[in-house]
Scaffold this motif. Structure first.
Motif, PDB file in Angstrom:
ATOM      1  N   ASN A 179      -4.405  12.455  -2.508  1.00 46.71           N
ATOM      2  CA  ASN A 179      -3.158  12.624  -3.244  1.00 46.71           C
ATOM      3  C   ASN A 179      -3.293  12.301  -4.739  1.00 46.71           C
ATOM      4  O   ASN A 179      -2.356  12.532  -5.501  1.00 46.71           O
ATOM      5  CB  ASN A 179      -2.065  11.725  -2.647  1.00 46.71           C
ATOM      6  CG  ASN A 179      -1.881  11.948  -1.163  1.00 46.71           C
ATOM      7  OD1 ASN A 179      -1.755  13.078  -0.707  1.00 46.71           O
ATOM      8  ND2 ASN A 179      -1.885  10.864  -0.391  1.00 46.71           N
TER       9      ASN A 179
ATOM     10  N   TYR B 257      -4.564   2.255  -1.001  1.00 46.32           N
ATOM     11  CA  TYR B 257      -4.219   3.594  -0.512  1.00 46.32           C
ATOM     12  C   TYR B 257      -3.887   3.508   0.972  1.00 46.32           C
ATOM     13  O   TYR B 257      -4.614   2.895   1.762  1.00 46.32           O
ATOM     14  CB  TYR B 257      -5.374   4.561  -0.747  1.00 46.32           C
ATOM     15  CG  TYR B 257      -5.274   5.831   0.083  1.00 46.32           C
ATOM     16  CD1 TYR B 257      -4.154   6.656  -0.005  1.00 46.32           C
ATOM     17  CD2 TYR B 257      -6.303   6.195   0.958  1.00 46.32           C
ATOM     18  CE1 TYR B 257      -4.054   7.807   0.758  1.00 46.32           C
ATOM     19  CE2 TYR B 257      -6.220   7.348   1.718  1.00 46.32           C
ATOM     20  CZ  TYR B 257      -5.094   8.141   1.624  1.00 46.32           C
ATOM     21  OH  TYR B 257      -4.986   9.280   2.374  1.00 46.32           O
ATOM     22  N   ASN B 258      -2.793   4.145   1.370  1.00 48.07           N
ATOM     23  CA  ASN B 258      -2.367   4.176   2.757  1.00 48.07           C
ATOM     24  C   ASN B 258      -1.784   5.550   3.041  1.00 48.07           C
ATOM     25  O   ASN B 258      -0.739   5.924   2.502  1.00 48.07           O
ATOM     26  CB  ASN B 258      -1.325   3.083   3.029  1.00 48.07           C
ATOM     27  CG  ASN B 258      -0.928   3.002   4.498  1.00 48.07           C
ATOM     28  OD1 ASN B 258      -1.278   3.866   5.290  1.00 48.07           O
ATOM     29  ND2 ASN B 258      -0.181   1.970   4.845  1.00 48.07           N
ATOM     30  N   ALA B 259      -2.460   6.328   3.881  1.00 49.58           N
ATOM     31  CA  ALA B 259      -2.017   7.695   4.172  1.00 49.58           C
ATOM     32  C   ALA B 259      -0.661   7.728   4.856  1.00 49.58           C
ATOM     33  O   ALA B 259       0.045   8.748   4.822  1.00 49.58           O
ATOM     34  CB  ALA B 259      -3.060   8.397   5.054  1.00 49.58           C
ATOM     35  N   SER B 260      -0.247   6.607   5.467  1.00 53.99           N
ATOM     36  CA  SER B 260       1.026   6.578   6.195  1.00 53.99           C
ATOM     37  C   SER B 260       2.221   6.307   5.288  1.00 53.99           C
ATOM     38  O   SER B 260       3.365   6.437   5.721  1.00 53.99           O
ATOM     39  CB  SER B 260       0.977   5.511   7.294  1.00 53.99           C
ATOM     40  OG  SER B 260      -0.062   5.800   8.203  1.00 53.99           O
ATOM     41  N   GLY B 261       1.981   5.855   4.074  1.00 54.13           N
ATOM     42  CA  GLY B 261       3.090   5.557   3.180  1.00 54.13           C
ATOM     43  C   GLY B 261       3.181   4.078   2.853  1.00 54.13           C
ATOM     44  O   GLY B 261       2.250   3.308   3.106  1.00 54.13           O
ATOM     45  N   ASN B 262       4.295   3.680   2.274  1.00 52.21           N
ATOM     46  CA  ASN B 262       4.471   2.303   1.831  1.00 52.21           C
ATOM     47  C   ASN B 262       4.431   1.329   3.012  1.00 52.21           C
ATOM     48  O   ASN B 262       5.175   1.481   3.979  1.00 52.21           O
ATOM     49  CB  ASN B 262       5.805   2.146   1.096  1.00 52.21           C
ATOM     50  CG  ASN B 262       5.808   2.860  -0.244  1.00 52.21           C
ATOM     51  OD1 ASN B 262       4.924   3.666  -0.526  1.00 52.21           O
ATOM     52  ND2 ASN B 262       6.797   2.558  -1.082  1.00 52.21           N
TER      53      ASN B 262
ATOM     54  N   ASN C  54      -8.652   9.063  -1.592  1.00 47.54           N
ATOM     55  CA  ASN C  54      -7.230   9.421  -1.579  1.00 47.54           C
ATOM     56  C   ASN C  54      -7.058  10.859  -2.057  1.00 47.54           C
ATOM     57  O   ASN C  54      -7.247  11.156  -3.241  1.00 47.54           O
ATOM     58  CB  ASN C  54      -6.438   8.463  -2.473  1.00 47.54           C
ATOM     59  CG  ASN C  54      -4.935   8.681  -2.355  1.00 47.54           C
ATOM     60  OD1 ASN C  54      -4.479   9.684  -1.805  1.00 47.54           O
ATOM     61  ND2 ASN C  54      -4.166   7.743  -2.888  1.00 47.54           N
TER      62      ASN C  54
ATOM     63  N   THR D 191       0.854  -1.187   0.000  1.00 42.83           N
ATOM     64  CA  THR D 191       0.000   0.000   0.000  1.00 42.83           C
ATOM     65  C   THR D 191       0.895   1.244   0.000  1.00 42.83           C
ATOM     66  O   THR D 191       2.055   1.187   0.411  1.00 42.83           O
ATOM     67  CB  THR D 191      -0.919   0.016   1.238  1.00 42.83           C
ATOM     68  OG1 THR D 191      -0.110   0.044   2.429  1.00 42.83           O
ATOM     69  CG2 THR D 191      -1.793  -1.230   1.260  1.00 42.83           C
ATOM     70  N   SER D 192       0.333   2.380  -0.444  1.00 43.05           N
ATOM     71  CA  SER D 192       1.144   3.595  -0.544  1.00 43.05           C
ATOM     72  C   SER D 192       0.247   4.825  -0.532  1.00 43.05           C
ATOM     73  O   SER D 192      -0.993   4.738  -0.633  1.00 43.05           O
ATOM     74  CB  SER D 192       1.980   3.577  -1.814  1.00 43.05           C
ATOM     75  OG  SER D 192       1.154   3.759  -2.953  1.00 43.05           O
ATOM     76  N   LYS D 193       0.865   6.003  -0.464  1.00 44.10           N
ATOM     77  CA  LYS D 193       0.125   7.256  -0.471  1.00 44.10           C
ATOM     78  C   LYS D 193      -0.530   7.537  -1.820  1.00 44.10           C
ATOM     79  O   LYS D 193      -1.496   8.302  -1.895  1.00 44.10           O
ATOM     80  CB  LYS D 193       1.057   8.412  -0.115  1.00 44.10           C
ATOM     81  CG  LYS D 193       1.523   8.410   1.332  1.00 44.10           C
ATOM     82  CD  LYS D 193       2.383   9.621   1.633  1.00 44.10           C
ATOM     83  CE  LYS D 193       2.798   9.646   3.102  1.00 44.10           C
ATOM     84  NZ  LYS D 193       3.639  10.823   3.418  1.00 44.10           N
TER      85      LYS D 193
END
Length: 572
Positions: free
Chosen positions: A321, A285-290, A319, A263-265
């Motif tokens: 971003n 989607y991950n707001a914290s990053g990879n 998301n 997962t990623s931003k």
């Protein structure tokens, strides 16, 4: 001296006289009770008859409910032994039968309202300080005492009642830091430190709710991946899909599929299609990053080989971003990210989540670093792995059980949770300790209060460190003492006592009479002190008059001469 307790009924309040062996005992979150004995006399006959089970005794402003009454009659006199618990423990008469199904998040306030809010016994509560929220599954079906224990354990609280008002304090900040001291030889005696590793364990497993399914998770493995589409690029060591309709294909053998996806931003949505008929869409989607995350795709398939097509289908609308025209990017994981299920075999036990293993960070401190396993926890109520992990951490006894108690000789009052400086020179203690328990004898001036100090991990680790330091220091000093004594024994004495071979192997004790070897089966006691070296306390080997060769070597021949050593060093 405190006022004598009262026996209270709906009609009377009478002072209890002629009581003896009265004591008050309290232990943090565990116990608060009084006990005493009373003999019937002409002066207390009425009060004596009022003492019955469930009657209330008021002592020091608090109510206690009589739970145990033992009557003794030896014909000459009749007496009673009474044990009464603090009125707060009558909260167990309340039961909450409702159950909040599933995993829910509670504040300490909402938990208390659910568990005790409907009680009809006059109990209320006051919350001091702040507490984090906790998650609990299927909360309910508890009596009042179990409810209080739940709140104390899960929220890290201490309950100090004022009659029927329950006061909850955060464990970390509860109590009062004082300037008072417990000092050995001054206001304390009979200090006792007990350290036990009997229940010490460093690893534990937890099994949650068991479910009836036809398959069970088998393993993660690598798979032969075929990438399809023109938007695939290599970024940061991973293949990344940058265009909608980019896809990858693979096959697996089993009855179900789970995958570890990155997962990623900038993550969007993938759609999995198995055998061109079973579809599952996921967002990466991950707001914290990879971050790698596990997704369950499909269970209950035929036990066969299945083909999978996974397609990058869209942005994730949540998301921020990747709002148009910003494009989403989906990362393809690498390595063993394809998880498969298989049909259950005889003996398989299937749970709502994989069994949890918790290994204590203290594992390297014990048993040469090898895990010391505790009995597994199996709880069919728990369906959330985070809940199980929290329980494993709270129940694993991964530090020694330590108990530190002393007798307090002063008449000064001490309070629940008070922090005092505890100083004990011979035990090498010089640390702050918190009072977490006591037994008081308020009407017996000849008995000292007994105090139990904090056995929190921090406090006890400080004490254990001091013990270890003191032990090393004592061993060093004993070694030097032994060397000094041996080097300074005159040669004549060494030769005269050479036949006492058992004494060399015996242990050494220090007593008020001097230094002596410990008594062991088959060994004599060699004692040195006050200028005398003796065997078994009676047979004097050496004293101010010299060496007693008859005792050292047995009966002497008639022609033998006595040998004496005098202060000037002359031999005669």
């Amino acid at each position: 001296m405190k006022a004598y307790p009262l026996i209270k009924t709906s009609e009377y309040e009478e002072k209890l006289i002629d009581i003896f062996d009265f004591q008050e005992s309290w232990a943090k979150n565990e116990l608060w009770q009084i006990s005493f004995k009373i003999l019937q006399t002409d002066l207390n006959a009425f009060e004596f008859e009022l003492i019955e089970n469930e009657k209330i005794i008021e002592y020091d402003g608090q109510d206690y409910s009589i739970k145990v009454e033992t009557i003794h009659d030896n014909e000459a006199v009749i007496g009673k032994e009474v044990s009464a618990t603090h009125i707060m423990y009558n909260v167990r008469n309340h039961v909450v039968n409702d159950v909040n199904e599933g995993a829910k998040t509670y504040s300490i306030s909402t938990a208390l309202q659910f568990l005790l809010g409907s009680n009809e016994h006059g109990f209320s509560w006051v919350i001091h300080g702040t507490y984090p929220s906790v998650t609990s599954e299927n909360l309910g079906d508890l009596d009042g005492a179990e409810s209080v224990n739940f709140v104390c354990e899960r929220f890290g609280a201490v309950c100090i009642p004022d009659n029927r008002v329950l006061h909850f304090y955060p464990e970390s900040s509860w109590g009062t830091l004082t300037q008072y001291q417990f000092r050995a030889g001054y206001n304390t005696q009979n200090t006792k430190l007990s350290i036990s590793t009997t229940k010490l364990k460093t690893a534990i497993m937890g099994f949650g709710k068991q479910v009836a399914t036809s398959d069970t998770f088998y393993q993660y493995a690598t798979a032969a991946i075929e990438r399809v589409g023109s938007g695939w690029v290599s970024e940061g060591g991973y293949w990344t899909a940058t265009k909608f309709s980019d896809a990858f294909k693979f096959s697996f053998t089993g009855t179900g599929l789970r995958v570890k996806m990155m997962t990623s931003k900038l993550g969007g949505k993938w759609t999995f299609k198995i055998d061109n008929k079973h579809t599952k869409q996921i967002s990466v989607y991950n707001a914290s990053g990879n971050e790698e995350k596990v997704f369950e795709i499909k269970r209950g398939l035929d036990s066969a080989t299945h083909t999978v097509v996974c397609t990058f289908v869209s942005r994730d609308g949540t998301n921020p971003n990747t709002k148009a025209p910003k494009m989403a990017k989906n990362i393809l994981n690498s390595g063993a990210f394809v998880g498969t299920y298989r049909k259950n075999e005889k003996g398989d036990q299937v749970y709502t989540f994989d069994p949890i293993t918790y290994v204590s960070p203290n594992v390297s401190n014990w048993n040469g670093g090898k895990k010391m396993w505790a009995k597994a926890i199996r709880d069919d109520v728990i369906t959330n792995p985070a809940t199980m992990l929290a329980r494993l951490k709270s129940e694993l006894q991964d530090v020694p059980e330590v108990s530190l108690t002393t007798e307090f000789l002063d008449s000064d009052e001490f309070g629940k949770g008070d922090t005092w400086l505890f100083y004990h020179d011979r035990m090498r203690f010089d640390t702050d300790v918190k009072i977490i328990g006591y037994t008081k004898y308020p009407y017996n001036v000849s008995r000292s209060s007994e105090v139990v100090f904090s056995n929190s991990r921090k406090a006890m680790s400080d004490i254990q460190r001091d013990i270890k330091k003191a032990t090393i220091e004592a061993q060093r000093k004993l070694k030097n003492i032994g060397k000094t004594v041996i080097e300074n024994i005159p040669a004549d004495i060494k030769e005269s006592t050479a036949s006492v071979t058992d004494a060399r192997n015996a242990n050494v004790e220090f007593s008020g009479d001097g230094i002596q070897t410990s008594k062991q089966e088959g060994y004599n006691i060699l004692q040195f002190g006050n200028g005398v070296l003796s065997l078994d306390g009676d047979d004097v080997l050496i004293d101010e008059r010299g060496i007693n060769l008859a005792k050292t070597f047995g009966a002497l021949p008639p022609e033998s001469q006595g040998i004496g050593l005098i202060e000037a060093g002359e031999v005669k």
